[in-house]
Design an enzyme around this catalytic site. Sequence first.
Site: not given
Lengths: 370, 328
Positions: B62, B131
């Site tokens: 990322e 998450h």
Amino acid sequence: MSSVTDPAPPAASGGRPLAERTSATPAQLHEWLRQMLLIREFEVRTMQAYQDKKIGGFCHIYIGQEAVAVGCTAAVQHADPVVTAYRDHGHALARGMDPKYCMAEMFGRIGGCAKGKGGSMHMFDKPNNLFGGHGIVGAQTPLGAGLAFAKKYQDEVIEGGVNKHVTLCFLGDGALNQGGFYEAMNLASLFDIPVIFVVENNGYSMGTSIERGTSMSHRIIAKGEGCGIKGYEIEGMDVITVYEEMKKVADTARAESRPAMVDLRTYRFKGHSMSDPRKYRTRDEEEHWETGDPITRLRDAMIGGGLIDTDGFKALNKAQKVAVREAITWAENSPEPDLSELYTDVYVEKFGPYTGTSMPQIVTDAEESR
Amino acid sequence: MSERIIEFRDALREAMSQEMHRDPRVFLLGEEVAQYDGAYKVSRGMLEEFGPRRIIDTPISESGFAGMAIGAAMLGLRPIVEFMSWSFSLVAADPILNNAPKMLYMSGGQFGCPIVIRGNDGAGGQLGSTHSWCVEGMFSNVPGLKMAIPAFPDDAKGMLATAIRDDDPVFFLESERLLAMKGHVPEGDHYVPFGKAVVRRPGTDVTLVSFGRPVHFCLDAAEELAKEGISCEVIDGRTIRPLDIDTIVESVRKTNGCVVVDQSWSFGSPGSEVAAQVHAHCFDDLDNHVMRVHSADVPTPYAANLEQEYLPNARRIAEAVRSSLYVA
């Protein structure tokens, strides 16, 4: 093998006649000498201004590394993007930034390249395709991959041609240990991105020597090879060597549209920043490297080749001193940013307290002179 | 209203596809966006439509690909970065917070960053704490970025199309829980302006202000409270930056009450910001202080019942409304 404990012989490549050593024209050599003298003088005056408290914040001096910025930028075209870290004054000047904009930026004045909003570590110059000056170690490496990606995308996807550009992404040896750099190298290799990661290996990340902070410090290009990126080790204290070797690297990266990694062995003659007493290295080591001063080497080579004489050198040096003195006067006379500038350049679009953008003088001057 | 009914995820894709046809500078990159059709099938079919030069699969990296996209945006391209989850944006914090929203300012106006970063945001899928991030609280703190958070399929299309056309960096927050939601979505060009909240349900007794998925919790609570004779006006803020405080203030001046519902944690959040601004603008109009319903101030739990209780659910909203109105 040059490292801080085993420096390269100062005049390693100086014995051969100039014409055999370089394809550069006398005019190019003169220009490199001028740029290196300009950077040197600019940095000397920057240190003085910092001590006089005319410059605030962090300030990192480029003295000793001039051959790297000058030789590397000479090896690429003006349209090729350049991005670097926080020791960025040399790159800005080598890219063609007028020293007055650079100095005014550090003085926190409206005439600065970023209207006084960036400071010493954040030099941006759109007319000269310099995309910063980035203060976080290694942060510019994914950006560099992105700049090269964008140029290739413009050349190939939008224009329908082939890649015509290469991007120079400078980083220090300290950035070798940031994760983002490995992500950037992996992406650059995967996507065939023509970016050159130029490691200005001055042997120290702040006060930590490369041996103490970096594995494989004797052969850092192995880190690029792990991503399938070709590596080159180049002696960085001699501008002719830097130019000749970097020209080959850049031409190959451009033609093959592939990334490259360069280990450029250099040395910063001053501390990490203005507040560094340099207790982590010896005076002997510093003196050893200072005997290989890149300006002295080019001067001597040019005198030996009959391209300049002592008087000519003195005159060139004096002209740079005048230019820097003028830059300082210009910066001092540039007003502080109006307080309304606090709220501009936050968003392109105007809303809330934010009042849109206006271009700095560096851009408007460039447009007028076109 | 359009006759056509499609899913939220397809509305997102339509916006991207439409803008990519319009502007060759727009491209999509992220994990699994191309060959896999997107981890949540948002980019289904786009690889076939636009090819691998513009629909780009990235490694799990990322920080690298967000930073790369930001560099590309500095040069004038208009990247759409998909984070499979905004939870994964944390490893890209430096490029998305230190580069994208500051580039224009630090360069004195020379280099903007017209990038859209989009992906799933919020709890509700029993994914556990790592998450289930709601990044609204953390990231809305940062000047220089815009933050859009659609609650309905037509807004998903209209707001994403606006985001792609916007010259500033836009953090676009989608809810995985809403991706299968169906609704009327206009065909062709559809743009929803930023900074324009919308009243989803008119009412007279109290103003409910929310963003994204919790707008639906508010509508559920309003339905329940209507049975008790309490009339709620529900405002969907749509964008957190810019914040349409005018629409909120106008409503509160009418209802004299305000409950803010925000799925981020309470401490330093859009909810606390809205409450502060309403107090400043409507001090003399309020019959009670502004009440706030947030996710519970704990890491997100896994167990289904705990997660439901954790969220700013309809029951907790109804309790806050009654308390606000001195009922109960």
